[in-house]
Design a protein around this motif. Structure first.
Motif, PDB file in Angstrom:
ATOM      1  N   LEU A  28       0.836  -1.180   0.057  1.00 11.75           N
ATOM      2  CA  LEU A  28       0.214   0.049   0.017  1.00 11.75           C
ATOM      3  C   LEU A  28       0.885   1.283   0.032  1.00 11.75           C
ATOM      4  CD1 LEU A  28      -2.591  -1.279   2.971  1.00 11.75           C
ATOM      5  CD2 LEU A  28      -2.912  -1.048   0.035  1.00 11.75           C
ATOM      6  N   PRO A  29       0.261   2.597  -0.466  1.00 13.04           N
ATOM      7  CA  PRO A  29       0.855   3.541  -0.277  1.00 13.04           C
ATOM      8  C   PRO A  29       1.115   3.957   1.272  1.00 13.04           C
ATOM      9  CG  PRO A  29      -1.273   3.914  -0.948  1.00 13.04           C
ATOM     10  CD  PRO A  29      -1.006   2.684  -1.067  1.00 13.04           C
ATOM     11  N   GLU A  30       2.413   4.639   1.427  1.00 15.42           N
ATOM     12  CA  GLU A  30       2.632   5.318   2.745  1.00 15.42           C
ATOM     13  C   GLU A  30       1.303   6.216   3.181  1.00 15.42           C
ATOM     14  OE1 GLU A  30       4.899   4.252   4.850  1.00 15.42           O
ATOM     15  OE2 GLU A  30       5.174   2.907   3.113  1.00 15.42           O
ATOM     16  N   PHE A  31       0.776   7.148   2.276  1.00 18.55           N
ATOM     17  CA  PHE A  31      -0.209   7.986   2.536  1.00 18.55           C
ATOM     18  C   PHE A  31      -0.649   8.320   0.952  1.00 18.55           C
ATOM     19  CE2 PHE A  31       3.676  10.545   2.190  1.00 18.55           C
ATOM     20  CZ  PHE A  31       3.210  11.846   1.086  1.00 18.55           C
ATOM     21  N   ILE A  32      -2.011   9.239   1.080  1.00 15.50           N
ATOM     22  CA  ILE A  32      -2.576   9.656  -0.061  1.00 15.50           C
ATOM     23  C   ILE A  32      -2.658  11.084   0.226  1.00 15.50           C
ATOM     24  CG2 ILE A  32      -4.710   9.947  -1.252  1.00 15.50           C
ATOM     25  CD1 ILE A  32      -5.391   7.026  -0.139  1.00 15.50           C
ATOM     26  N   LEU A  33      -2.251  11.878  -0.782  1.00 13.75           N
ATOM     27  CA  LEU A  33      -2.171  13.340  -0.549  1.00 13.75           C
ATOM     28  C   LEU A  33      -3.330  13.873  -1.392  1.00 13.75           C
ATOM     29  CD1 LEU A  33      -0.741  15.978   0.511  1.00 13.75           C
ATOM     30  CD2 LEU A  33       0.484  16.012  -1.758  1.00 13.75           C
ATOM     31  N   SER A  34      -4.305  14.466  -0.969  1.00 10.48           N
ATOM     32  CA  SER A  34      -5.504  14.571  -1.770  1.00 10.48           C
ATOM     33  C   SER A  34      -5.850  16.241  -1.845  1.00 10.48           C
ATOM     34  CB  SER A  34      -6.835  14.162  -1.175  1.00 10.48           C
ATOM     35  OG  SER A  34      -8.055  14.725  -1.681  1.00 10.48           O
ATOM     36  N   ASN A  35      -5.667  16.832  -3.164  1.00  7.77           N
ATOM     37  CA  ASN A  35      -5.957  18.070  -3.322  1.00  7.77           C
ATOM     38  C   ASN A  35      -7.220  18.531  -3.908  1.00  7.77           C
ATOM     39  OD1 ASN A  35      -5.396  17.121  -5.752  1.00  7.77           O
ATOM     40  ND2 ASN A  35      -4.390  18.746  -6.583  1.00  7.77           N
ATOM     41  N   ASN A  36      -8.315  17.418  -3.931  1.00  2.00           N
ATOM     42  CA  ASN A  36      -9.633  17.777  -4.283  1.00  2.00           C
ATOM     43  C   ASN A  36     -10.507  16.518  -3.984  1.00  2.00           C
ATOM     44  OD1 ASN A  36     -11.928  17.623  -5.874  1.00  2.00           O
ATOM     45  ND2 ASN A  36     -11.040  19.024  -7.423  1.00  2.00           N
TER      46      ASN A  36
ATOM     47  N   ILE B  50      -3.887  12.941   3.687  1.00  3.02           N
ATOM     48  CA  ILE B  50      -3.477  14.279   3.883  1.00  3.02           C
ATOM     49  C   ILE B  50      -4.084  15.477   2.897  1.00  3.02           C
ATOM     50  CG2 ILE B  50      -1.424  16.067   3.864  1.00  3.02           C
ATOM     51  CD1 ILE B  50       0.332  13.331   4.585  1.00  3.02           C
ATOM     52  N   HIS B  51      -4.697  16.342   3.408  1.00  2.81           N
ATOM     53  CA  HIS B  51      -5.457  17.409   2.538  1.00  2.81           C
ATOM     54  C   HIS B  51      -4.721  18.550   2.427  1.00  2.81           C
ATOM     55  CE1 HIS B  51      -9.090  15.148   2.667  1.00  2.81           C
ATOM     56  NE2 HIS B  51      -8.958  14.695   4.046  1.00  2.81           N
ATOM     57  N   ILE B  52      -4.904  18.881   0.884  1.00  4.24           N
ATOM     58  CA  ILE B  52      -3.783  20.207   0.534  1.00  4.24           C
ATOM     59  C   ILE B  52      -4.716  20.889  -0.301  1.00  4.24           C
ATOM     60  CG2 ILE B  52      -2.661  19.125  -1.153  1.00  4.24           C
ATOM     61  CD1 ILE B  52      -0.049  20.551  -0.283  1.00  4.24           C
ATOM     62  N   ASN B  53      -4.642  22.192  -0.653  1.00  3.48           N
ATOM     63  CA  ASN B  53      -5.435  23.026  -1.521  1.00  3.48           C
ATOM     64  C   ASN B  53      -5.083  22.334  -3.130  1.00  3.48           C
ATOM     65  OD1 ASN B  53      -2.979  24.109  -1.863  1.00  3.48           O
ATOM     66  ND2 ASN B  53      -3.614  26.048  -2.014  1.00  3.48           N
ATOM     67  N   GLN B  54      -5.745  23.062  -3.796  1.00  6.87           N
ATOM     68  CA  GLN B  54      -5.803  22.406  -5.268  1.00  6.87           C
ATOM     69  C   GLN B  54      -4.434  22.415  -5.990  1.00  6.87           C
ATOM     70  OE1 GLN B  54      -9.235  21.903  -6.699  1.00  6.87           O
ATOM     71  NE2 GLN B  54      -8.510  21.343  -8.901  1.00  6.87           N
ATOM     72  N   ASN B  55      -3.891  23.674  -5.729  1.00  8.67           N
ATOM     73  CA  ASN B  55      -2.493  24.013  -6.337  1.00  8.67           C
ATOM     74  C   ASN B  55      -1.426  23.479  -5.559  1.00  8.67           C
ATOM     75  OD1 ASN B  55      -2.485  25.744  -4.733  1.00  8.67           O
ATOM     76  ND2 ASN B  55      -2.309  27.556  -6.346  1.00  8.67           N
ATOM     77  N   LEU B  56      -1.590  22.807  -4.323  1.00  8.33           N
ATOM     78  CA  LEU B  56      -0.408  22.220  -3.872  1.00  8.33           C
ATOM     79  C   LEU B  56       0.436  23.088  -3.061  1.00  8.33           C
ATOM     80  CD1 LEU B  56      -0.500  20.152  -6.489  1.00  8.33           C
ATOM     81  CD2 LEU B  56      -0.052  18.702  -4.465  1.00  8.33           C
ATOM     82  N   SER B  57      -0.242  24.408  -2.856  1.00 10.98           N
ATOM     83  CA  SER B  57       0.697  25.506  -1.916  1.00 10.98           C
ATOM     84  C   SER B  57       0.261  25.457  -0.320  1.00 10.98           C
ATOM     85  CB  SER B  57       0.363  26.813  -2.716  1.00 10.98           C
ATOM     86  OG  SER B  57      -0.982  27.112  -2.727  1.00 10.98           O
ATOM     87  N   GLU B  58      -0.904  24.896  -0.071  1.00  9.60           N
ATOM     88  CA  GLU B  58      -1.100  25.176   1.320  1.00  9.60           C
ATOM     89  C   GLU B  58      -1.795  24.066   2.001  1.00  9.60           C
ATOM     90  OE1 GLU B  58      -3.866  28.346   3.888  1.00  9.60           O
ATOM     91  OE2 GLU B  58      -2.711  28.914   2.131  1.00  9.60           O
ATOM     92  N   PHE B  59      -1.414  23.453   2.927  1.00  9.82           N
ATOM     93  CA  PHE B  59      -2.098  22.356   3.672  1.00  9.82           C
ATOM     94  C   PHE B  59      -3.453  22.825   4.315  1.00  9.82           C
ATOM     95  CE2 PHE B  59       2.181  20.671   3.274  1.00  9.82           C
ATOM     96  CZ  PHE B  59       1.886  19.448   2.886  1.00  9.82           C
ATOM     97  N   GLU B  60      -4.404  22.006   4.376  1.00 10.25           N
ATOM     98  CA  GLU B  60      -5.632  22.350   4.874  1.00 10.25           C
ATOM     99  C   GLU B  60      -5.690  22.678   6.303  1.00 10.25           C
ATOM    100  OE1 GLU B  60      -9.607  19.589   5.120  1.00 10.25           O
ATOM    101  OE2 GLU B  60      -9.177  20.378   3.234  1.00 10.25           O
ATOM    102  N   SER B  61      -4.699  22.032   7.040  1.00  8.22           N
ATOM    103  CA  SER B  61      -4.502  22.278   8.612  1.00  8.22           C
ATOM    104  C   SER B  61      -3.300  22.152   9.062  1.00  8.22           C
ATOM    105  CB  SER B  61      -5.498  21.268   9.394  1.00  8.22           C
ATOM    106  OG  SER B  61      -5.156  20.034   9.348  1.00  8.22           O
ATOM    107  N   ASN B  62      -2.902  22.598  10.239  1.00  6.64           N
ATOM    108  CA  ASN B  62      -1.390  22.234  10.686  1.00  6.64           C
ATOM    109  C   ASN B  62      -1.404  20.707  10.920  1.00  6.64           C
ATOM    110  OD1 ASN B  62      -0.488  24.904  10.775  1.00  6.64           O
ATOM    111  ND2 ASN B  62      -1.465  25.263  12.957  1.00  6.64           N
TER     112      ASN B  62
END
Length: 124
Positions: A24-32, A54-66
């Motif tokens: 399995l993947p170590e994590f999923i980075l979701s931007n949408n 892990i949630h990040i904004n659409q253009n991968l510039s800012e994480f949704e939370s700390n």
């Protein structure tokens, strides 16, 4: 092999890599959330795998939370491979013309920026 998935969309490519690596993947980075929800639900609800999301904004510039940023910093250690599928809406017409007259059919098309943003995020 430690790997992760960025922007899995429906998850077909990620599932293929699961089969190739037999892990399995170590994590999923979701931007949408709307686009990635199918793969995330399939992994963590249907298959009950509890892969970290892990949630990040659409253009991968800012994480949704700390908490998302902290989890990313913790898990993004020694990743060997990043699997991602760019949004392909603009790719089907990308090679038709590089003439600025046809801006909707070239690499400057807004639909193609996702490919560049992910590449810049992965290869800083």
């Amino acid at each position: 092999m430690k790997w992760c998935v960025i922007q899995p969309q429906n998850g077909g490519m990620a599932l293929g890599y699961e089969n190739i690596f037999n892990q399995l993947p170590e994590f999923i980075l979701s931007n949408n959330k709307d686009r990635d929800i199918h793969y995330i639900n399939y992994c963590n609800t249907v298959r009950n795998l509890n892969i970290p999301i892990i949630h990040i904004n659409q253009n991968l510039s800012e994480f949704e939370s700390n908490a998302d940023k902290e989890l990313f910093d913790k898990l993004n250690v020694d990743i060997d491979l990043v699997v991602y599928l760019p949004v392909c809406a603009g790719l089907s017409t990308l090679t038709n013309s590089f003439n600025s007259k046809y801006i909707n059919r070239c690499s400057k098309n807004i639909k193609n920026q996702n490919m560049y943003e992910i590449s810049e995020f992965v290869l800083p």
